[in-house]
Each structure stands twice: as structure tokens, then as C-alpha cells.
Write a protein that holds these residues in place. Sequence first.
Motif, PDB file in Angstrom:
ATOM      1  N   LYS A  38       0.833  -1.206   0.000  1.00  0.00           N
ATOM      2  CA  LYS A  38       0.000   0.000   0.000  1.00  0.00           C
ATOM      3  C   LYS A  38       0.870   1.260   0.000  1.00  0.00           C
ATOM      4  N   SER A  41       2.701   1.585  -3.331  1.00  0.00           N
ATOM      5  CA  SER A  41       1.763   1.985  -4.384  1.00  0.00           C
ATOM      6  C   SER A  41       1.464   3.479  -4.306  1.00  0.00           C
ATOM      7  N   GLU A  42       1.349   3.990  -3.068  1.00  0.00           N
ATOM      8  CA  GLU A  42       1.078   5.418  -2.906  1.00  0.00           C
ATOM      9  C   GLU A  42       2.281   6.251  -3.343  1.00  0.00           C
ATOM     10  N   ARG A  44       4.494   5.354  -5.509  1.00  0.00           N
ATOM     11  CA  ARG A  44       4.532   5.239  -6.975  1.00  0.00           C
ATOM     12  C   ARG A  44       3.553   6.212  -7.616  1.00  0.00           C
ATOM     13  N   SER A  45       2.327   6.293  -7.103  1.00  0.00           N
ATOM     14  CA  SER A  45       1.324   7.217  -7.647  1.00  0.00           C
ATOM     15  C   SER A  45       1.785   8.659  -7.507  1.00  0.00           C
ATOM     16  N   ASN A  46       2.376   8.990  -6.358  1.00  0.00           N
ATOM     17  CA  ASN A  46       2.900  10.348  -6.141  1.00  0.00           C
ATOM     18  C   ASN A  46       3.984  10.690  -7.163  1.00  0.00           C
ATOM     19  N   ILE A  48       4.464   9.400 -10.123  1.00  0.00           N
ATOM     20  CA  ILE A  48       3.900   9.536 -11.467  1.00  0.00           C
ATOM     21  C   ILE A  48       3.329  10.939 -11.659  1.00  0.00           C
ATOM     22  N   GLU A  49       2.691  11.474 -10.610  1.00  0.00           N
ATOM     23  CA  GLU A  49       2.199  12.855 -10.679  1.00  0.00           C
ATOM     24  C   GLU A  49       3.368  13.841 -10.735  1.00  0.00           C
ATOM     25  N   GLY A 105       2.834   9.607   0.256  1.00  0.00           N
ATOM     26  CA  GLY A 105       3.326   8.235   0.395  1.00  0.00           C
ATOM     27  C   GLY A 105       4.616   8.177   1.189  1.00  0.00           C
ATOM     28  N   VAL A 214      10.127   4.667 -10.165  1.00  0.00           N
ATOM     29  CA  VAL A 214       8.779   4.152 -10.435  1.00  0.00           C
ATOM     30  C   VAL A 214       8.868   2.718 -10.943  1.00  0.00           C
ATOM     31  N   GLU A 218       7.477  -0.748  -9.061  1.00  0.00           N
ATOM     32  CA  GLU A 218       6.560  -1.678  -9.724  1.00  0.00           C
ATOM     33  C   GLU A 218       7.096  -3.107  -9.653  1.00  0.00           C
TER      34      GLU A 218
END
Length: 226
Positions: A38, A41-42, A44-46, A48-49, A105, A214, A218
Motif C-alpha cells: 500500500k 503503491s502510494e 509510486r502514484s505520487n 507519477i504525478e 506516500g 517508479v 513496480e
Amino acid sequence: KYLFYAVGEIILVVIGILIALQINNLNEQSKSKKKEVKILSEIRSNLIEDLKDHNQNIFYISYKDSIFNRFITLLNSDLPYDNSLSKSMMGITLAGPHFNPIKTGYNTMTSNDPEIISNDRLRINIAILYDTKYLWLESVLQDIYNNQNAWFAKIFLKRFKYIPKTSTHYEPIDFEKLKNDQEFISTLVYYRDYWKNGILRRYKNYRTDVQDLVDSIEIEINRIQN
């Protein structure tokens, strides 16, 4: 006979306790892995932004560099002032871009035990990005913002005039005089080189670092889940 039964019962109790402890450990490991996934993943999302922000800022700095180069080239030529530059001149005076990384994250990771990220190399690379590279980028952009705003007031506004009925258009008060204005030219060249060789180059390197991170996250998520 009774001693044999008693020993047997003790052995069974011990085995039961060991099994219960093993099940409990497996449950804890499962919870820990879910929490690790979790958090990763957070992050990683941060990131990507953040990459979107990096791309926009790199585009903006590249545009700023092109305006610097066009104006410096024009100053070194015998050509008259190019009026098409007037709408772009504000681009070299603005201190942007700003960079505001998303750290939810990473903050979650550091507020827990950071070693919840079991991959040591990955955890260290995440910390280096946020605690070193991002801090440098935020600091240097803020420093440029302060210094270039001072330059705008001291150098630029004395030599350029605002074009009425426009929002950001400026043109030289005396373009021919600017060609021999060493204070202005040296300052212009300094900021051009600083943006290109300092900020833009580092920005591109950091963008590569973020993309690599990133990809590594993954891979790690897939490894944990499988």
C-alpha cells in the motif's frame, strides 16, 4: 504409562503453541506485506504525478532558454529589434517554474517504521530522492525566484517598457543601446547559462531518477505480491 501420556500431552500442547505462533507470524507477515504494498503503491502514484510536473517544468525551462538565446543572438547582430519577441520577454524574467512534490506516500513511510520497505536498496533510493534531490530542487528554485525577482526590478524594468493593452508584453526602451549594455548582457548570459546548465540539466537527470524509481517500485510490488 501415565508418565507416557503426560509427556505426550505436553508435546501436543507445545506443538499446538508452535503452530499457533507460526500462524500468527504468517498473519503478521501478510499484514506487513499488504501495508508495504500500500505504501509503495502510494509513493509510486505520487511519483507519477511528479513526473507530469517535471515534464511541464522542463518544457517551460526549454522555452525560456530559447527566448534567452533568441534575444542574445539578436543583441550580437546588426539586425533591428524583432517585435515578435515582445510577447515572450516576460518569459525570461519570470522566476518560475515552481516545484511542489507530492509526499503523502513518503510521509506515510517515514511516520511508520521505514524498514517496512523490506528492500534496503529501494528504501534508500526513495529517501535520497525526497530528502536530498527534491530538497535541493525546491531550495534552488526558491532561491532563483528571490534573486530573479530582484533582477527583474533592478535590471529589466529600467531598460524595458510595458506595452499598453497587453498583460505580459515588454519591449526595449532603446534596443541599440542595449547592444552595448554590458551589465544587462552579462546578467542575461548568466541567467541563460544557469537555467540551462544548472537547472535544466539537473531537472532532466532527476526526471530519469524518478522514472527509474517508479519502475523499481513496480518490480518490487510484483515481487511481494507473487
